[in-house]
Design a protein around this motif. Structure first.
Motif, PDB file in Angstrom:
ATOM      1  N   CYS A 132       0.844  -1.194   0.000  1.00 29.13           N
ATOM      2  CA  CYS A 132       0.000   0.000   0.000  1.00 29.13           C
ATOM      3  C   CYS A 132       0.881   1.246   0.000  1.00 29.13           C
ATOM      4  O   CYS A 132       1.878   1.301   0.715  1.00 29.13           O
ATOM      5  CB  CYS A 132      -0.899  -0.009   1.236  1.00 29.13           C
ATOM      6  N   HIS A 134      -0.558   4.371   0.534  1.00 25.21           N
ATOM      7  CA  HIS A 134      -1.260   5.439   1.242  1.00 25.21           C
ATOM      8  C   HIS A 134      -0.550   5.729   2.569  1.00 25.21           C
ATOM      9  O   HIS A 134       0.068   4.846   3.154  1.00 25.21           O
ATOM     10  CB  HIS A 134      -2.712   5.042   1.523  1.00 25.21           C
ATOM     11  N   CYS A 136      -1.850   6.592   5.635  1.00 26.06           N
ATOM     12  CA  CYS A 136      -2.727   6.651   6.814  1.00 26.06           C
ATOM     13  C   CYS A 136      -1.882   6.550   8.099  1.00 26.06           C
ATOM     14  O   CYS A 136      -1.149   5.575   8.283  1.00 26.06           O
ATOM     15  CB  CYS A 136      -3.749   5.526   6.779  1.00 26.06           C
ATOM     16  N   PHE A 138      -2.453   5.948  11.203  1.00 23.49           N
ATOM     17  CA  PHE A 138      -2.683   4.921  12.229  1.00 23.49           C
ATOM     18  C   PHE A 138      -2.198   3.547  11.771  1.00 23.49           C
ATOM     19  O   PHE A 138      -2.187   2.604  12.548  1.00 23.49           O
ATOM     20  CB  PHE A 138      -4.185   4.818  12.560  1.00 23.49           C
ATOM     21  N   CYS A 139      -1.798   3.430  10.517  1.00 24.31           N
ATOM     22  CA  CYS A 139      -1.643   2.102   9.928  1.00 24.31           C
ATOM     23  C   CYS A 139      -0.180   1.699   9.770  1.00 24.31           C
ATOM     24  O   CYS A 139       0.636   2.465   9.266  1.00 24.31           O
ATOM     25  CB  CYS A 139      -2.333   2.083   8.565  1.00 24.31           C
ATOM     26  N   PRO A 142       1.766  -0.723   5.559  1.00 25.62           N
ATOM     27  CA  PRO A 142       2.767  -0.485   4.501  1.00 25.62           C
ATOM     28  C   PRO A 142       4.198  -0.799   4.950  1.00 25.62           C
ATOM     29  O   PRO A 142       5.035  -1.172   4.137  1.00 25.62           O
ATOM     30  CB  PRO A 142       2.592   1.003   4.177  1.00 25.62           C
TER      31      PRO A 142
HETATM   32  S1  SF4 Z   1      -5.374   1.811   6.243  1.00 28.31           S
HETATM   33 FE1  SF4 Z   1      -3.283   1.038   5.826  1.00 28.31          FE
HETATM   34  S2  SF4 Z   1      -3.527  -0.484   4.226  1.00 28.31           S
HETATM   35 FE2  SF4 Z   1      -5.438   0.741   4.279  1.00 28.31          FE
HETATM   36  S3  SF4 Z   1      -5.119   2.416   2.780  1.00 28.31           S
HETATM   37 FE3  SF4 Z   1      -4.401   3.215   4.739  1.00 28.31          FE
HETATM   38  S4  SF4 Z   1      -2.179   2.749   4.818  1.00 28.31           S
HETATM   39 FE4  SF4 Z   1      -3.094   1.467   3.205  1.00 28.31          FE
END
Ligand code: SF4
Length: 463
Positions: A132, A134, A136, A138-139, A142
């Motif tokens: 991924c 993105h 984000c 909290f995530c 990646p």
């Molecule tokens: S939540 Fe995590 S896996 Fe989902 S789009 Fe955001 S960064 Fe990517």
């Protein structure tokens, strides 16, 4: 991993007491997943004392994140396999090489990878992309799954064709972000194109195809038009929105707002009549005020989602949001989750009640895992494992069989599940699934059987 082991002649067993090698595949996304992973490792380690096990292997995201800690704190573990080292499973089980190679090449399986389905024969998951891009906050995914990369079109089509030929009725496309599919290959609207191609695969019977995990700003008009145009594409959008308050979404580095999402939801419903929209939210993100939460509540009330999940924020030390101020206390987080779920229960119950008397095709799954008195089925707007189900308490005509798609009349509505009568008129089944004992493949029947999907006959993998 199971496909590769079976291809090398190993026998797979779901019973840890009789296994010589035990493999625990782990998750490390959030605290409860880490805890479950560690608990399972400790539980399986016992079989080295009381069972046949000579080796305990830990695989997956927990290894990526805590390799050193596992090695130090869990001496019962004999070998570790990271998410990019899956092809080493055979050698490690056979003791051919040292437990760690340090290989970091991003792994993504292809149509020549042997595969064993751990799901019942009638549905399967199929990964179309990995990683991924993105941001984000909290995530942590990646960090462990790497940059976004798609499987090749032909690889996906080839695997889907074989799955359908084995009697699979429903394919669920997955990836960290399925709506980015094809971007790295330079294909515009790649997912829409892929779905149209998958819908065009000829099968002797009706089939269902759905994708999960859409990123909201990638849900294009072309994608929606494609879903509307093909009967075999489930009228179902799973789109985790995470929040509706603009300041929270900004701190999450996802952007947008509840108003933008409402317009998108309106567009989805306008384009795809009868669509079910599923989403999920995180409550208790750092800085989430009472006012932010109220914005989220009002949004959920206005959006009238068909399916909804709520996660409590998990403060992961390697996530960007770990450094944010305004951490919300645990009790408030739990209260917010309860409040949002109570609101959604009302929405869901009202929506289900409106379905009483209506008729829909359902995919019959098998005897209910909850009770012998009912059978379990799903409408195409109910995704496996995460949504409610449709229970069968009566049938007209032939006895139900797992894997059948038949019409059902809804007779009762519960908060999340429906109950109904299966109608007469069994689909003709000339040469679909090979003969098998369907009952034995459904967890409700007590024993699950593994389905082996052979690799494509091609000589060159289509990656
Ligand atoms: S939540 Fe995590 S896996 Fe989902 S789009 Fe955001 S960064 Fe990517």
């Amino acid at each position: 991993m199971m496909g590769q082991l079976a291809a090398r002649g190993h026998e797979l067993t779901p019973d840890p007491a009789e296994a010589e090698v035990i493999v625990v595949n782990t998750c490390s996304f959030i605290d409860p997943a880490k805890q479950e992973s560690v608990d399972t490792i400790l539980e399986m380690a016992e079989y080295k004392k009381i069972g046949q096990a000579k080796k305990l292997i830990v695989a997956g995201c927990l290894v990526e994140r805590y390799r050193g800690d596992i090695r130090k704190d869990l001496p019962e573990v004999d070998a570790l396999i990271g998410t990019n080292e899956i092809e080493r499973i055979g050698d490690i089980c056979e003791g051919v090489e040292a437990s760690e190679s340090g290989s970091v090449a991003p792994y993504l399986y292809h149509d020549l990878t042997p595969r064993i389905l751990a799901t019942p024969r009638h549905f399967a998951y199929m990964k179309i992309a990995e990683g991924c891009d993105h941001p984000c906050t909290f995530c942590v995914i990646p960090q462990y799954r790497g940059k976004f990369r798609s499987r090749r079109f032909e690889s996906v089509i080839s695997e889907a064709t074989r799955l359908f030929a084995h009697g699979v009725r429903e394919i669920n496309l997955i990836g960290q972000d399925t709506t980015c599919y094809g971007e790295d290959l330079g294909i515009r609207d790649g997912l829409a194109e892929l779905l149209a191609r998958l819908a065009g695969i000829e099968t002797p019977q009706e089939k269902w195809i759905r994708f999960l995990y859409a990123y909201p700003n990638r849900v294009s008009q072309k994608l929606l038009d494609t879903i509307a145009a093909h009967a075999s594409l489930a009228k179902y959008i799973d789109m985790p929105l995470q929040h509706a308050s603009a300041p929270v979404l900004k701190r999450m580095k996802r952007g947008a707002s509840g108003d933008i999402f409402l317009k998108l939801i309106e567009k989805i419903r306008r384009t795809i009549p009868g669509v079910a929209i599923r989403t999920s939210f995180i409550v208790g993100f750092p800085g989430e005020t009472d006012a932010d939460f109220e914005t989220l509540r009002q949004f959920v009330e206005a959006a009238q989602f068909d399916r909804l999940g709520v996660f409590t924020y998990s403060d992961e030390d390697t996530s960007a949001s770990f450094a944010l101020d305004g951490k919300v206390d645990g009790r408030t987080i739990q209260n917010r989750k309860r409040s949002l779920m109570a609101l959604q229960r009302r929405v869901s119950r009202a929506k289900n009640r409106r379905l009483v008397g209506a008729e829909f095709p359902v995919l019959v799954e098998g005897p209910s895992p909850e009770t012998d008195l009912l059978w379990q089925a799903r409408m195409s707007t109910q995704a496996p494992e995460i949504d409610g189900v449709t229970l069968i308490n009566d049938f007209e005509g032939a006895e139900p069989k797992p894997g059948q798609i038949r019409r059902l009349r809804v007779t009762e509505a519960h908060d999340y599940d429906l109950i109904g009568t299966l109608m007469a008129g069994v689909e003709q089944d000339p040469n679909a699934a090979p003969a098998h004992d369907e009952r034995a493949e459904w967890p409700g029947a007590g024993t699950a059987r593994l389905i082996q999907i052979g690799p494509a006959p091609a000589q060159i993998p289509v990656r």
